[in-house]
Structures are given as structure tokens and as C-alpha cells.
Design an enzyme around this catalytic site. Structure first.
Site, PDB file in Angstrom:
ATOM      1  N   GLU A  14      -0.500   4.870  -0.375  1.00 40.64           N
ATOM      2  CA  GLU A  14      -1.266   6.096  -0.593  1.00 40.64           C
ATOM      3  C   GLU A  14      -0.375   7.316  -0.394  1.00 40.64           C
ATOM      4  O   GLU A  14       0.516   7.309   0.462  1.00 40.64           O
ATOM      5  CB  GLU A  14      -2.453   6.172   0.382  1.00 40.64           C
ATOM      6  CG  GLU A  14      -3.707   5.590  -0.216  1.00 40.64           C
ATOM      7  CD  GLU A  14      -4.212   4.397   0.552  1.00 40.64           C
ATOM      8  OE1 GLU A  14      -3.361   3.700   1.143  1.00 40.64           O
ATOM      9  OE2 GLU A  14      -5.436   4.166   0.537  1.00 40.64           O
TER      10      GLU A  14
ATOM     11  N   THR B 221      -4.055   7.320 -21.308  1.00 43.28           N
ATOM     12  CA  THR B 221      -3.882   5.935 -20.883  1.00 43.28           C
ATOM     13  C   THR B 221      -2.446   5.576 -21.258  1.00 43.28           C
ATOM     14  O   THR B 221      -1.777   6.325 -21.982  1.00 43.28           O
ATOM     15  CB  THR B 221      -4.832   4.974 -21.635  1.00 43.28           C
ATOM     16  OG1 THR B 221      -4.674   5.201 -23.041  1.00 43.28           O
ATOM     17  CG2 THR B 221      -6.274   5.193 -21.244  1.00 43.28           C
TER      18      THR B 221
ATOM     19  N   TYR C 223       0.862  -1.190   0.000  1.00 43.41           N
ATOM     20  CA  TYR C 223       0.000   0.000   0.000  1.00 43.41           C
ATOM     21  C   TYR C 223       0.891   1.230   0.000  1.00 43.41           C
ATOM     22  O   TYR C 223       1.895   1.265   0.719  1.00 43.41           O
ATOM     23  CB  TYR C 223      -0.896   0.018   1.240  1.00 43.41           C
ATOM     24  CG  TYR C 223      -2.333  -0.244   0.886  1.00 43.41           C
ATOM     25  CD1 TYR C 223      -2.975   0.532  -0.070  1.00 43.41           C
ATOM     26  CD2 TYR C 223      -3.047  -1.272   1.500  1.00 43.41           C
ATOM     27  CE1 TYR C 223      -4.300   0.290  -0.420  1.00 43.41           C
ATOM     28  CE2 TYR C 223      -4.366  -1.514   1.153  1.00 43.41           C
ATOM     29  CZ  TYR C 223      -4.986  -0.733   0.193  1.00 43.41           C
ATOM     30  OH  TYR C 223      -6.282  -0.969  -0.164  1.00 43.41           O
TER      31      TYR C 223
ATOM     32  N   ASP D  90      -6.953  15.265 -23.452  1.00 44.27           N
ATOM     33  CA  ASP D  90      -6.983  13.820 -23.208  1.00 44.27           C
ATOM     34  C   ASP D  90      -6.323  13.160 -24.418  1.00 44.27           C
ATOM     35  O   ASP D  90      -6.917  13.050 -25.490  1.00 44.27           O
ATOM     36  CB  ASP D  90      -8.445  13.377 -23.051  1.00 44.27           C
ATOM     37  CG  ASP D  90      -8.563  11.882 -22.772  1.00 44.27           C
ATOM     38  OD1 ASP D  90      -7.581  11.155 -23.005  1.00 44.27           O
ATOM     39  OD2 ASP D  90      -9.635  11.449 -22.345  1.00 44.27           O
TER      40      ASP D  90
ATOM     41  N   LYS E  95      -2.530   2.237 -25.071  1.00 46.03           N
ATOM     42  CA  LYS E  95      -3.001   2.291 -26.462  1.00 46.03           C
ATOM     43  C   LYS E  95      -1.773   2.471 -27.374  1.00 46.03           C
ATOM     44  O   LYS E  95      -0.925   1.593 -27.414  1.00 46.03           O
ATOM     45  CB  LYS E  95      -4.041   3.410 -26.605  1.00 46.03           C
ATOM     46  CG  LYS E  95      -5.299   3.154 -25.749  1.00 46.03           C
ATOM     47  CD  LYS E  95      -6.377   4.162 -26.051  1.00 46.03           C
ATOM     48  CE  LYS E  95      -7.667   3.842 -25.338  1.00 46.03           C
ATOM     49  NZ  LYS E  95      -7.798   4.454 -24.008  1.00 46.03           N
TER      50      LYS E  95
ATOM     51  N   ARG F 119      -1.890  -1.668 -18.968  1.00 52.79           N
ATOM     52  CA  ARG F 119      -3.192  -0.990 -18.831  1.00 52.79           C
ATOM     53  C   ARG F 119      -3.106  -0.010 -17.667  1.00 52.79           C
ATOM     54  O   ARG F 119      -2.766  -0.392 -16.547  1.00 52.79           O
ATOM     55  CB  ARG F 119      -4.255  -2.049 -18.562  1.00 52.79           C
ATOM     56  CG  ARG F 119      -5.667  -1.576 -18.544  1.00 52.79           C
ATOM     57  CD  ARG F 119      -6.597  -2.730 -18.833  1.00 52.79           C
ATOM     58  NE  ARG F 119      -6.311  -3.256 -20.163  1.00 52.79           N
ATOM     59  CZ  ARG F 119      -6.815  -2.754 -21.308  1.00 52.79           C
ATOM     60  NH1 ARG F 119      -7.655  -1.753 -21.266  1.00 52.79           N
ATOM     61  NH2 ARG F 119      -6.499  -3.276 -22.464  1.00 52.79           N
TER      62      ARG F 119
HETATM   63  N1  DSN Z   1     -12.345   2.065 -24.762  1.00 53.70           N
HETATM   64  C1  DSN Z   1     -11.476   3.058 -25.328  1.00 53.70           C
HETATM   65  C2  DSN Z   1     -11.631   3.161 -26.793  1.00 53.70           C
HETATM   66  O1  DSN Z   1     -11.881   2.144 -27.402  1.00 53.70           O
HETATM   67  O2  DSN Z   1     -11.483   4.218 -27.373  1.00 53.70           O
HETATM   68  C3  DSN Z   1     -11.598   4.382 -24.690  1.00 53.70           C
HETATM   69  O3  DSN Z   1     -11.919   4.296 -23.347  1.00 53.70           O
END
Ligand code: DSN
Length: 490
Positions: free
Chosen positions: A79, A283, A77, A254, A286, A292
Site C-alpha cells: 500500500e 485499461t 503487500y 477515459d 484492450k 487486465r
Molecule cells: N466491458 C468493456 C467493454 O466491453 O467496452 C468496458 O468496460
């Protein structure tokens, strides 16, 4: 199952293959007592190997990224943030997190990085609340002459709390390519603040900066969001910052979808959000090709607020995932990542060009990034769901997607979104992209709707497409370094 033993029988240089060995050893170990889990991992590997992954938001992470998550860091942990923890014994997590922060800062040229968000949605939540606390709560507490929010009376606290929901968030509409967390009615983002949206030009499908400015000046949002999940073009972040400054908004970009393109310097100048945005969220899994998770970059002035993300909005950080994020940032600093980012875009543009050469019209008439959007209703007489399920049955995963003012609604929709990050990782280049466009076109043009969710093609077309897809997959194997024999179940 003896994956490791089998591999070692043919492995000439053990030291060169420690990642494969570790991976197979872990599979062997899990399979001994937890065959259901081991089989599911094997099945997923098999399914990912045997399909053309064209989901724009997915990728394949390296074995190093995956292996970094499988250790005892998960047990701690922590925090707080490095040097300021609510638990004892966090020195080593501090080392991991600080390294991830520093590596993210140098990768993106950011003033500050926060690597704890568990997802992109969490990153946005922390960013929204950091802005609300900095710009709404803090000045109100100061105006009352109080030292902190803890010193407020219950009545004072309630008065300030009511102010949050009066604030406005302005983002790209969901059906025009925005994300759920940018103010969709079915997401928390539209309930904690008043959400307003800008769209795209109905003729070109492009963001119209004049319209954004008009809405921004009328609505005076606290937060202006730039970023997308299914917009195939670039955004001029310098323009967005000018608009934000003019209407008094904080600019939040974003970049979840295109973080890898920024990291790989395929998006530079006005198209790199980091110099222009007050806060950038992302994120890590991607185009960035990490584990993730989520990430926030921000200007120094937001650091004290963002760093309080846990425990303010997040549960305990995931130290093992922060370790893995650090590795992926380091991987993205390698010069080869630049070539990768460039190829992602080139591949998307090759697909677009090939579709267009066959008379297929694309939303915005093409792409500048990693994805393209096809109106399958208009081009092929199919709804998005019918096209998605047909392609999926052939081993080609795309996702159905709304198009601007979608006549089929959000569930069936009229579009499919096609992305190139994963196949680019797998080594696919222009030649394979042309082939993929040909296969998809041949299948979609033959397809006939069969109910709302399915469509059919002749056996002839199906078997030809399947054969061609299998050939492409066999020529570029996924994780060739993992040898698992016939992938038989344990
Ligand atoms: N699920 C993602 C996408 O496919 O764009 C975004 O959260």
C-alpha cells in the site's frame, strides 16, 4: 500431461523458445494436481483459437505479458506508492512500479503515471475522488484554517462530506456510446455525484460539441468526461478542453478503448488526449494489449492526489500485474506497435466499407477507430441478442450493444459492436476483413428471429459460414508458438 516434454523433443533451439517452454511447464505443473484448472485453461485456449474474436474491448496479450504475472510478486503487500509505503520490505516492488510508471510516462508523453488501478472502473474511481479531494475537500479544509482532514471536528467533516454529492459529472450517455462509470444510473458514479449526460446528434450519430458546451455551461459540472465504449468516431480533445475551461470543469478522458491507438501514434494532434486532459484513465488490456488492469495519467498538479489512490480507494496494489503492465508498455514502445495501431483502424474501416458496399447502414456511417456499430434491427430485422447468439454459435464473437435511443432497450438492444484489435494481433489484414464482412452479411441477411434471444438460418448457410470461418482461423493460428498437440484434457 507432458506438454513440455513433447515440445522439447522437437525444439532445436531451446534458448529461442523460453517463453513457450515456461508456458508449457506451467501447464504441466498445474495439470499434475489441479486438472480442473488446467483443463479450463486448455479449453479457453482452444476456444480462443477456434473463434473470430471481434469483441472491441478484448485482445490477445503476449506470452511475456502473461508470464510476468506468474511469480512471487503476487505475495507482497505494498500500500502507498514508490518511496512512500505503509508496509516494510517494498524496495523491489518500488523498482517494478517505478519502472512501469516511467515506461508509461515515456510511452504516452505524460507528466505522471499511476499504474495501480486493478481495472478501468477503479481508475475512474480514483480519478473522480482525486478531483473531489483536490477541488472540494482541500479548499474547504484550508478555509477552516485546519492542517488536514484529520484535524476537522465531526461536524466540519460532515459538512464537507455533504458537498461531494452536490457536485456534477458530465459524460456521454450510455446508449450513445459512453461507459457505465460515466454516470449511468446503475453505477456508483451516478450516486456519489449528480450525473448529467450529453448525447449524439440524432441524424449523424456524432457528438455535437455545441450541445456539449450548452449543457456544460448550464450544469457547470466539476468533471467533464470524454471517452467511450462504443462510439465509432474520434473525439476532439482540444475542443473538450476548451469547453471544460469555459465551464470550470476538470477534463477527464477515459481512453480505455483507444489507449493502444494513442500509444501507437495512430491518434495524434487534437485526438491524442494526453496533452489536453487534466487526467486520462485507461485499461491496459484492450487496444493496448497488456494484462487486465487500469492506468491513470495526469498533469503534475494532480499527482499528489492520484498517488493516494491506494489505500484511499483501492486495496493493495498487484505487484505482479504492475510488472506485466511495464512489459506491455515496453512492447508498445516497439516500432512494430505503430504499424499494429494503424492496422487496427485500417481493418475497422475495411469492414465498414465492405458492409456499406452491401447496403448495410452503420451508426455514424463508418468508423475512425477500432470499432463499428451496426443497427441489426433496422438492417436485418434482428435484435442485438438474436444476432449475437447466432454469430457466437458459428464461432464468431461480437457483443450486442445499445444504439442511440435504442427501441429494444438495454438488454436485447438493436445493435452489435464489432472490433478489430484482437484479430489484428492475430495477423488479420484487409483481405480477411472483407471476407469476414461477407460471412457476417450472408448469415445475418438469412437469419430469422426465433424467440427473443435466438435466430435461425438454414443448414446450408450455417455450414458454409462455419467452413469459411474455420479456414480464416486456420490460416492465422493464435499463439502458434504454443504447441499443445491435440489439446487433450489432462
Ligand atoms: N466491458 C468493456 C467493454 O466491453 O467496452 C468496458 O468496460
Amino acid at each position: 500431461m507432458n506438454f513440455l516434454k513433447n515440445f522439447l523433443q522437437t525444439c532445436a533451439n531451446v534458448e529461442k523458445h523460453t517463453d513457450t517452454i515456461a508456458y508449457l511447464a506451467s501447464l504441466d505443473h498445474i495439470s499434475k494436481n489441479y486438472p480442473i484448472i488446467a483443463n479450463a485453461i486448455l479449453d479457453e485456449l482452444k476456444s480462443q483459437r477456434n473463434s473470430l474474436k471481434l469483441i472491441a474491448s478484448e485482445n490477445y496479450s503476449s506470452l511475456a505479458v502473461q508470464l510476468a504475472m506468474g511469480n512471487l510478486l503476487t505475495d507482497k503487500y505494498a500500500e502507498g506508492h514508490p518511496g512512500h509505503r505503509f508496509y516494510a520490505g517494498c524496495e523491489h516492488v518500488d523498482t517494478v512500479e517505478s519502472y512501469a510508471v516511467d515506461t508509461a510516462k515515456s510511452l504516452f508523453g505524460a507528466e505522471h503515471a499511476y499504474v495501480q488501478p486493478h481495472s478501468g472502473a477503479d481508475a475512474n474511481l480514483v480519478a473522480f475522488w482525486s478531483i473531489l479531494i483536490k477541488r472540494v475537500e482541500t479548499p474547504a479544509v484550508e478555509a477552516l484554517g485546519k492542517k488536514s482532514v484529520a484535524a476537522l471536528t465531526p461536524e466540519e467533516f460532515e459538512t464537507i462530506r455533504q458537498e461531494f454529492s452536490k457536485q456534477k459529472l458530465l459524460g456521454l450517455a450510455l446508449d450513445c456510446g459512453g461507459h457505465l462509470t460515466h454516470g449511468s444510473r446503475v453505477n456508483l458514479s451516478s450516486k456519489m455525484m449528480k450525473a448529467v449526460s450529453y448525447g449524439v446528434d440524432p441524424k449523424t450519430g456524432l457528438i455535437d460539441y455545441k450541445q456539449v458546451e450548452e449543457i456544460a455551461m448550464r450544469e457547470k459540472p466539476l468533471i467533464l468526461i470524454a471517452g467511450y465504449s462504443s462510439y465509432p468516431r474520434l473525439i476532439d480533445f482540444a475542443k473538450m478542453r476548451e469547453i471544460a475551461d469555459r465551464c470550470g470543469a476538470t477534463l477527464l478522458v477515459d481512453m480505455a478503448h483507444f489507449a493502444g491507438l494513442v500509444a501507437g501514434k495512430a491518434l495524434v494532434g487534437n485526438f491524442d488526449p494526453v496533452p489536453f486532459a487534466h487526467i486520462v484513465t485507461s485499461t491496459t488490456h484492450k487496444t493496448l494489449r497488456g494484462p487486465r488492469g487500469g492506468l491513470i495519467l495526469c498533469k503534475e498538479e494532480f499527482k499528489p492526489f492520484i498517488d493516494k489512490g491506494c489505500p484511499f480507494a483501492l486495496g493493495g496494489p498487484l505487484p505482479h500485474v504492475m510488472a506485466s503492465k511495464a512489459i506491455s508498455f515496453k512492447e508498445a514502445l516497439d516500432p512494430s506497435f505503430k504499424a499494429y495501431a494503424k492496422q487496427i483502424i485500417e481493418n475497422a474501416q475495411t469492414l465498414a466499407k465492405r458492409f456499406k458496399s452491401k447496403g448495410v447502414s452503420l451508426i455514424t456511417d463508418g468508423t475512425d477507430n477500432h470499432l463499428l456499430l451496426i443497427d441489426v434491427q433496422k438492417n436485418f430485422g434482428l435484435n442485438g441478442r438474436q444476432a449475437e447468439s447466432l454469430l457466437s454459435s458459428l464461432g464468431c464473437t461480437v457483443n450486442r450493444n445499445s444504439i442511440p435511443n435504442d427501441p429494444n432497450g438495454a438488454w436485447y438492444c438493436s445493435g452489435i459492436r464489432i472490433g478489430t484489435p484482437a484479430l489484428t494481433t492475430r495477423g488479420f489484414k484487409n483481405e480477411e476483413m472483407e471476407k469476414i464482412a461477407d460471412i457476417l452479411y450472408d448469415v445475418l441477411k438469412e437469419a430469422k428471429p426465433n424467440g427473443m434471444a435466438e435466430s435461425v438460418i438454414s443448414e446450408n448457410v450455417r455450414s458454409r459460414a462455419k467452413r469459411e470461418i474455420d479456414e480464416l482461423l486456420q490460416n492465422k493460428p493464435l499463439y502458434p508458438e504454443i504447441k499443445t498437440g491435440d489439446l487433450v484434457h489432462v
